[in-house]
Design an enzyme around this catalytic site. Structure first.
Site, PDB file in Angstrom:
ATOM      1  N   TRP A 137      -5.127   7.999  13.501  1.00 25.29           N
ATOM      2  CA  TRP A 137      -4.374   7.450  12.482  1.00 25.29           C
ATOM      3  C   TRP A 137      -4.850   8.066  11.452  1.00 25.29           C
ATOM      4  CZ3 TRP A 137      -1.290   3.550  10.404  1.00 25.29           C
ATOM      5  CH2 TRP A 137      -1.635   3.103   9.108  1.00 25.29           C
TER       6      TRP A 137
ATOM      7  N   ASP B  50      -4.679   7.937   3.671  1.00 26.80           N
ATOM      8  CA  ASP B  50      -4.733   8.501   2.348  1.00 26.80           C
ATOM      9  C   ASP B  50      -5.367   9.879   2.082  1.00 26.80           C
ATOM     10  OD1 ASP B  50      -4.084   5.688   1.971  1.00 26.80           O
ATOM     11  OD2 ASP B  50      -5.843   5.653   0.320  1.00 26.80           O
TER      12      ASP B  50
ATOM     13  N   TRP C 188     -13.609   4.809   2.047  1.00 28.20           N
ATOM     14  CA  TRP C 188     -12.348   4.637   1.603  1.00 28.20           C
ATOM     15  C   TRP C 188     -12.064   5.917   0.807  1.00 28.20           C
ATOM     16  CZ3 TRP C 188     -12.765  -1.072   0.499  1.00 28.20           C
ATOM     17  CH2 TRP C 188     -12.693  -2.111   1.750  1.00 28.20           C
TER      18      TRP C 188
ATOM     19  N   ARG D  10     -11.338   0.594  -6.740  1.00 30.21           N
ATOM     20  CA  ARG D  10     -11.506   1.354  -5.760  1.00 30.21           C
ATOM     21  C   ARG D  10     -10.713   2.790  -6.058  1.00 30.21           C
ATOM     22  NH1 ARG D  10      -6.716  -2.185  -2.756  1.00 30.21           N
ATOM     23  NH2 ARG D  10      -8.527  -3.578  -2.731  1.00 30.21           N
ATOM     24  N   ASP D  11     -10.950   3.786  -5.215  1.00 24.46           N
ATOM     25  CA  ASP D  11     -10.089   5.188  -5.316  1.00 24.46           C
ATOM     26  C   ASP D  11     -10.466   5.829  -6.598  1.00 24.46           C
ATOM     27  OD1 ASP D  11      -9.127   3.900  -3.178  1.00 24.46           O
ATOM     28  OD2 ASP D  11      -7.285   3.315  -4.181  1.00 24.46           O
TER      29      ASP D  11
ATOM     30  N   TRP E  79       2.800   0.176   2.995  1.00 25.39           N
ATOM     31  CA  TRP E  79       2.247  -0.910   3.272  1.00 25.39           C
ATOM     32  C   TRP E  79       3.123  -2.131   3.739  1.00 25.39           C
ATOM     33  CZ3 TRP E  79      -2.126  -0.141   5.793  1.00 25.39           C
ATOM     34  CH2 TRP E  79      -3.054   0.766   5.473  1.00 25.39           C
TER      35      TRP E  79
END
Length: 521
Positions: A51, A54, A108, A185-186, A326
């Site tokens: 899989w 990002d 992540w 996040r991110d 998503w």
């Protein structure tokens, strides 16, 4: 029913390293003894197995662009970062795992920088990676961790404690506070050369949080950017994979750009990459307008990252996005069975900031020039006038088509790609009623339908009677660049081996088609 967020879906365990190459293989995949014909994309980055999710903002080391991406052994599973490198932004070589999965501690999204001045103390030229990780496996303790590399980004060592702590996660008590704490996040890091410091932007539930640092280890919270100040403004959802950079526009003016991947479906807006132009004053981002612009109007250009070109870092940036959504990402796709992988990235684009006639600045994009140069064959097709429909002389699985459409009284004109021999299967790219659209519904496969997300569209000048299209068709995708790239639509499309044709259509009047070129890959 509450729709799960992307992080709800990224919670199962398990990760496997990739070993081979993606879009254009330099080492062949092991052939399957049985099974369907390969559906692997020909000129898009794909994982050899497992899989792909990002991309992370890449860096250039050793004369190659190092692109990292989330990878796991199972669909929507937790994993780590794998690395692929490229020297032409078209052909990629995979190098396997760079930041591995640790038990209950997945890596992540984030970004990378090169610490040329040794601000962090690991050595001049160290590659630093910042990634969101859930401390102790607790979702509301999403925090930002630092990794460092002294071998050009091939391997990394982690700083054990987070460098940006999620204070909200420790203090949250109400449902609203917990929800916000679970959205931290991110990180994207950008060098503010005017102030001699680093700026980090982090996605929160309804805003972007900014931090600054001089040593890349100690960070100070500055002022947030709240994109929604009152209930009358559209709710674009939480901010994911925020982007922050400076660019010089076509008129020579300098601007900061804040981008973010947004699920704005509920507001009737794209579910891709929104951006605002503005300025950064050392404390906060000040937008030129609170209304965002969109870099892509398709269903499938999410978690995108940008990075500066080496030749013109102020005027040209590259961009790449995950071709998924998503709303339906957590599912099997045809390539799971045919090739043992799930997911691909878009082609790499060149971005430029253009001053528009109405005074605003807008990002325009086009595939990198190396893509056309990588074509295996190229030819020109004759001009044609279409009264109803006409079949083009196209028989290819992966190709680019460029053409100009001109019409007068016609009410709906366009191009069909991925056309089966009987014409039953195809994807339509057309213009009607002041909109350009990509309708992948006629290419649906049983068990893999996109349902209500079949057609994407974007506004264009309703008075226009001519349009230039550059259409990239691969085995599992269609990307459409309209005119000079201000409007782009990117879509997954599950094409079968026999879907190799193309045709034209016109309703309500004739269509003139000129300047048709075909490049095969």
């Amino acid at each position: 029913m509450i729709r799960p967020t992307r992080r709800d879906l990224l919670r199962s365990t398990g990760c496997g390293a990739l070993a081979l190459t993606g879009a254009l293989l330099t080492t062949p995949l092991t052939a399957r003894a049985e099974g369907p014909e390969s559906l692997r994309a020909r000129f898009h980055l794909t994982p050899p197995q497992g899989w792909l999710c990002d991309p992370q903002r890449p860096v250039v080391t050793g004369g190659a662009t190092q692109l990292y991406y989330l990878h796991s052994a199972e669909n929507s599973g937790d994993g780590g970062w794998d690395r692929a490198s490229t020297t032409d932004l078209v052909t990629f070589t995979h190098h396997g795992e760079a930041i591995p999965l640790r038990p209950d501690f997945p890596a992540w999204s984030g970004s990378l920088v090169i610490d040329d001045e040794d601000d962090a103390g690991f050595g001049a030229g160290a590659v630093l990676a910042f990634a969101t990780q859930p401390t102790d496996g607790v979702r509301r303790y999403q925090e930002q961790y630092l990794y460092w590399s002294l071998d050009g980004g091939a391997t990394f060592t982690q700083v054990e404690q987070p460098v940006i702590v999620n204070e909200d996660g420790r203090e949250a008590s109400t449902p609203e506070e917990v929800e916000n704490a679970e959205w931290f996040r991110d990180p994207k890091i950008h060098r503010d050369t005017a102030r001699g410091e680093w700026v980090c932007v982090i996605g929160r539930h309804r805003y972007a949080a900014f931090y600054t640092s001089t040593d890349l280890r100690t960070w100070t919270l500055r002022r947030n950017f709240d994109y929604r100040l009152d209930a009358a403004e559209p709710d674009l959802g939480g901010i994911e994979c925020p982007d922050l950079f400076e660019m010089t526009a076509s008129d020579g003016s300098s601007h900061w750009v804040l981008g973010a991947s947004m699920d704005a479906y509920g507001a009737g807006l794209p579910m891709t990459y929104a951006y605002w132009t503005g300025s950064w004053d050392g404390e906060q981002f000040l937008p030129d307008s609170r209304t965002p612009q969109w870099l892509d109007h398709g269903w499938d250009w999410y978690a995108a990252v940008t990075w500066p070109s080496e030749e013109d870092p102020a005027g040209v940036r590259y961009a790449i996005g995950w071709m998924n959504n998503w709303q339906y990402a957590n599912r099997e796709v045809p390539t799971d069975a045919s090739d043992g992988y799930n997911g691909q990235f878009s082609v790499v684009r060149e971005l430029r900031l253009r001053r528009e006639a109405d005074g605003r600045c807008a990002l325009v994009s086009a595939p990198v020039p190396a893509l056309a140069a990588a074509a295996t064959a190229e030819r020109t097709l004759p001009d044609v006038t279409v009264e109803d429909a006409a079949v083009l002389d196209v028989d290819a699985r992966a190709y680019e088509l460029e053409l100009d459409l001109t019409w007068g009284a016609a009410t709906n004109v366009g191009l069909s790609v991925g056309r089966s021999a009987d014409g039953a299967r195809h994807t339509n790219i057309g213009v009607t009623g002041g909109r350009v659209y990509v309708d992948r519904g006629p290419s649906d496969l049983e068990g893999f339908s996109f349902g209500e997300f079949r057609q994407a569209e974007a506004p264009i000048d309703p008075a226009a009677r001519t349009v230039h299209l550059r259409v990239l068709v691969d085995t599992q995708s269609v990307e459409v660049f309209v005119d000079d790239g201000y409007t782009v639509l990117s879509q997954q499309v599950h094409l079968l081996p026999g879907d190799t044709g193309a045709s034209l259509y016109a309703d309500g009047g004739p269509l003139q088609v000129t300047g048709v070129s075909l490049r095969e890959h």
